[in-house]
Design a protein around this motif. Sequence first.
Motif, PDB file in Angstrom:
ATOM      1  N   ALA A 164       0.761  -1.384   0.156  1.00 41.45           N
ATOM      2  CA  ALA A 164      -0.286   0.356   0.215  1.00 41.45           C
ATOM      3  C   ALA A 164       0.738   1.034   0.353  1.00 41.45           C
ATOM      4  CB  ALA A 164      -0.843  -0.243   1.257  1.00 41.45           C
ATOM      5  N   MET A 165       1.965   1.515   1.010  1.00 43.72           N
ATOM      6  CA  MET A 165       2.700   2.715   0.755  1.00 43.72           C
ATOM      7  C   MET A 165       3.173   2.425  -0.916  1.00 43.72           C
ATOM      8  SD  MET A 165       4.396   2.607   4.690  1.00 43.72           S
ATOM      9  CE  MET A 165       4.673   4.111   4.495  1.00 43.72           C
ATOM     10  N   THR A 166       3.700   1.341  -1.526  1.00 39.98           N
ATOM     11  CA  THR A 166       4.396   1.856  -2.169  1.00 39.98           C
ATOM     12  C   THR A 166       3.489   2.349  -3.061  1.00 39.98           C
ATOM     13  OG1 THR A 166       5.908  -0.353  -1.816  1.00 39.98           O
ATOM     14  CG2 THR A 166       5.688   0.190  -4.422  1.00 39.98           C
ATOM     15  N   ARG A 167       2.393   1.896  -3.318  1.00 40.38           N
ATOM     16  CA  ARG A 167       1.056   1.783  -4.190  1.00 40.38           C
ATOM     17  C   ARG A 167       0.633   3.772  -4.789  1.00 40.38           C
ATOM     18  NH1 ARG A 167      -1.345  -3.781  -4.954  1.00 40.38           N
ATOM     19  NH2 ARG A 167       0.852  -4.831  -5.865  1.00 40.38           N
ATOM     20  N   ASP A 168       0.703   3.591  -3.414  1.00 39.95           N
ATOM     21  CA  ASP A 168       0.352   5.114  -3.100  1.00 39.95           C
ATOM     22  C   ASP A 168       0.995   5.777  -1.674  1.00 39.95           C
ATOM     23  OD1 ASP A 168      -1.363   7.450  -2.659  1.00 39.95           O
ATOM     24  OD2 ASP A 168      -2.739   6.263  -3.189  1.00 39.95           O
ATOM     25  N   GLU A 169       2.232   7.070  -2.706  1.00 33.40           N
ATOM     26  CA  GLU A 169       2.311   8.450  -2.003  1.00 33.40           C
ATOM     27  C   GLU A 169       1.861   8.488  -0.662  1.00 33.40           C
ATOM     28  OE1 GLU A 169       3.181  11.916  -4.861  1.00 33.40           O
ATOM     29  OE2 GLU A 169       5.057  10.389  -3.999  1.00 33.40           O
ATOM     30  N   ARG A 170       0.427   8.807  -0.768  1.00 26.84           N
ATOM     31  CA  ARG A 170      -0.215   9.317   0.089  1.00 26.84           C
ATOM     32  C   ARG A 170      -0.854   8.591   2.020  1.00 26.84           C
ATOM     33  NH1 ARG A 170      -5.869  10.177  -3.440  1.00 26.84           N
ATOM     34  NH2 ARG A 170      -5.412   7.719  -3.468  1.00 26.84           N
ATOM     35  N   VAL A 171      -0.149   7.590   1.511  1.00 28.34           N
ATOM     36  CA  VAL A 171      -0.867   6.633   2.482  1.00 28.34           C
ATOM     37  C   VAL A 171       0.747   6.764   4.264  1.00 28.34           C
ATOM     38  CG1 VAL A 171      -0.286   4.292   3.153  1.00 28.34           C
ATOM     39  CG2 VAL A 171      -1.076   4.812   1.250  1.00 28.34           C
ATOM     40  N   TYR A 172       0.265   7.253   4.806  1.00 29.40           N
ATOM     41  CA  TYR A 172       1.150   7.142   5.784  1.00 29.40           C
ATOM     42  C   TYR A 172       0.988   6.460   7.049  1.00 29.40           C
ATOM     43  CZ  TYR A 172       2.742  11.633   4.010  1.00 29.40           C
ATOM     44  OH  TYR A 172       3.656  12.718   3.133  1.00 29.40           O
ATOM     45  N   MET A 173       1.733   5.571   7.765  1.00 30.15           N
ATOM     46  CA  MET A 173       1.566   4.748   8.761  1.00 30.15           C
ATOM     47  C   MET A 173       1.905   6.199  10.044  1.00 30.15           C
ATOM     48  SD  MET A 173       0.153   2.173   8.640  1.00 30.15           S
ATOM     49  CE  MET A 173       0.698   2.080   6.494  1.00 30.15           C
ATOM     50  N   ILE A 174       1.015   5.663  11.281  1.00 34.55           N
ATOM     51  CA  ILE A 174       1.328   6.001  12.247  1.00 34.55           C
ATOM     52  C   ILE A 174       1.088   5.753  13.796  1.00 34.55           C
ATOM     53  CG2 ILE A 174       0.292   8.437  13.380  1.00 34.55           C
ATOM     54  CD1 ILE A 174      -0.753   9.411  10.835  1.00 34.55           C
ATOM     55  N   GLY A 175       2.464   5.434  14.536  1.00 37.49           N
ATOM     56  CA  GLY A 175       1.473   5.300  15.903  1.00 37.49           C
ATOM     57  C   GLY A 175       2.560   4.807  16.693  1.00 37.49           C
ATOM     58  N   GLU A 176       2.063   3.966  18.056  1.00 41.47           N
ATOM     59  CA  GLU A 176       3.252   4.077  19.035  1.00 41.47           C
ATOM     60  C   GLU A 176       4.259   2.749  18.541  1.00 41.47           C
ATOM     61  OE1 GLU A 176       0.681   3.867  22.451  1.00 41.47           O
ATOM     62  OE2 GLU A 176      -0.155   5.385  21.417  1.00 41.47           O
ATOM     63  N   ASP A 177       5.288   3.212  18.593  1.00 47.29           N
ATOM     64  CA  ASP A 177       6.709   2.336  18.550  1.00 47.29           C
ATOM     65  C   ASP A 177       6.673   1.433  17.009  1.00 47.29           C
ATOM     66  OD1 ASP A 177       7.508   2.495  21.669  1.00 47.29           O
ATOM     67  OD2 ASP A 177       5.874   1.844  21.821  1.00 47.29           O
ATOM     68  N   LEU A 178       6.587   2.489  16.348  1.00 45.20           N
ATOM     69  CA  LEU A 178       6.487   1.582  14.979  1.00 45.20           C
ATOM     70  C   LEU A 178       8.217   1.900  13.868  1.00 45.20           C
ATOM     71  CD1 LEU A 178       3.563   3.245  13.091  1.00 45.20           C
ATOM     72  CD2 LEU A 178       3.928   1.693  14.567  1.00 45.20           C
ATOM     73  N   MET A 179       9.288   2.081  14.683  1.00 47.14           N
ATOM     74  CA  MET A 179       9.966   2.000  14.359  1.00 47.14           C
ATOM     75  C   MET A 179      10.709   0.797  14.740  1.00 47.14           C
ATOM     76  SD  MET A 179      10.118   5.295  13.564  1.00 47.14           S
ATOM     77  CE  MET A 179      11.673   5.531  12.909  1.00 47.14           C
ATOM     78  N   ASP A 180      11.752   0.558  13.380  1.00 46.54           N
ATOM     79  CA  ASP A 180      12.513  -0.811  13.238  1.00 46.54           C
ATOM     80  C   ASP A 180      14.131   0.359  14.188  1.00 46.54           C
ATOM     81  OD1 ASP A 180      10.604  -2.050  11.337  1.00 46.54           O
ATOM     82  OD2 ASP A 180      11.981  -1.061   9.590  1.00 46.54           O
ATOM     83  N   PRO A 181      14.028  -1.058  14.815  1.00 46.16           N
ATOM     84  CA  PRO A 181      14.660  -2.555  14.689  1.00 46.16           C
ATOM     85  C   PRO A 181      12.902  -2.956  15.093  1.00 46.16           C
ATOM     86  CG  PRO A 181      15.641  -2.177  16.339  1.00 46.16           C
ATOM     87  CD  PRO A 181      15.509  -1.178  15.628  1.00 46.16           C
TER      88      PRO A 181
END
Lengths: 296, 340
Positions: free
Chosen positions: B15-32
Amino acid sequence: MPDDQALYRGLYRIRRFEETVLNEFSSGLFYGTTHTYLGQEANAVGVLDHLQKEDIVFSNHRCHGHFIAYGGDPRALFAELMGKKTGVTGGRGGSQHIHWKNFYSNGILGSTVPVGTGAALAEKFKDSNAVTIIFLGDGTLGQGVVYESLNLASLWDVPVLFVVENNRIAQTTPIELAVAGEIPPRFNAFGIPTTELNTSDVCEILPTARELIAEIRGEAAPRALILHTHRFGPHSKGDDTRPEEEIKRLHAKHDPIKIHAERLDKNARTIIETEIDAQISEAFDLAKNDPLPAYI
Amino acid sequence: MSTVLESLNTSLHQAMTRDERVYMIGEDLMDPYGGAFKVTRGLSTEFPERVLTTPVSEAGIVGLAGGMALRGLRPVVEIMFGDFITLAADQLINGITKFHWMYNQQVNVPIVVRLPMGGRRGYGPTHSQTLEKLFLGVPGLRVLAPSALGNPGDLLERAILEDDGPVLFVENKLLYLQDIIDPSAEAEFVLISNTTTETYAPTYSLTLRDSPPPILTLTAYGYMAELARAAVLKLAYEHEIFCEMIVLTQLSPFESKTLLPVPLLTSIQRTQRLLTIEEGGITMGWGAEVVARASEAVGDALQSATRVAARDIPIPASVSMEEMVLPSVDTIVQAAKKMV
């Protein structure tokens, strides 16, 4: 800088609109409730005068003044208050829930603060250079989500101006019973530069707001503007518990219309007032004859 | 073969690849770390500009995402534990789900809020609930719940990329490590996927391959579909009770014209018996609404109906007590036996 006549027109238009609303409520033409902006006109006119087309406004339950200063059509707002099809949101939203162009209002205090912050963040991501203005009042400072939003706005350098209209009373509760400490430190604690003005003079609000909006546009970072102001009317319709003398004193000392009227000669004033009286009266009559929605 | 978790994670990447309007928002999402349940793993590495790891502010971030959606982006919010969605209830109920209608259809709010729900991990009363029933029936809100059947990732991707309204996407935590059940490779069951014109979310029907005609309809969603599937086998092999199972992936709104998804209605008309199975508390729940609608839709053709659901008490932390509160394969089998 707009000329004094244009400013007077802006202030007086809101005043006449709101007076018409309060006066005509008893006639039964309006449906539901309303929260008038009487006494606070200089805030909306002073802040929103600097908006560019792409800028965004989030307003609250007391949104008529903001809407009209934003350029909204008084007839559409009258119609909305009457529940007419031609209303700003077709009679669906009523007095507190309107949307037109980049103007949004909602009647849940504080709920617009994260939404407005998100709108501003989206514009930053889109590189639109838009500034978002979020109006809130002293009563809304009791809502927790406001502080979540200030935190996010500061952490992510969101281009937003938080405008606190402190009219010192939330419905019937005086600020002394609802807001502990001072207002500016609540913003400063999140690293948001805060400016405070204690005036009902549009010519004092105007340059400060212009400067803040320019800073926000330049730096893409939040600012707060605390406007100490005065509400002349009741919270909604007939629910003012303040003594009459107090209201009279406010009118005498803090009326933004009277303050600015001093800058115009009598003739110019009369011309403007006559013109606006006619505009508002025509808008009201048109709305009155507009149809109610026939289906949903 | 992939797990539900892998399917969801892959779909978020897509979804994030196909549409650059997609944002992911949330707690502790960062890798690793990649999110508490790893559903968002890898996203912050691949799309550092579009993954926002946030303070602990559920109301704030859901509201913020609503504002982003109003202005043309397509944000996806992860609520770490679905239980915390109550903190954002006002943003959903008095804002996000109303904007489109209240502003006279002049705006859209394409936001997906992902909710890991459910018990049996010993997390106790505030991290184990199945709370989506509180949001079923909220006008303007679609509530989806994938199961291990079909393609959970595809359902999520469509919610993100194609749905212009707000969606709650309920992910039962125990589903994450389940293998996906591919209809074409299914040997034991005949699995049919149905879609209607009203929603992109499929309804599945399962019957045991080469079994006599079913005499009972089971309906479930999410992880309960897994328990129900085990119950269907047990009922057939140990009690010679043959069932048809209907698995919904859209919980709300229900079909406006037929009241319930057509495969569920036709099954009820065939068997005349309906057993609903949900992990949420029984009172005022999803099953209650399904039974009411079934009754309205088929009238006397519905001879008996029963709900299996959690008891109306908080979810205990202790494993033995948790098992006493939540529905199990055994409670489903017992309820089914009483109905035939």
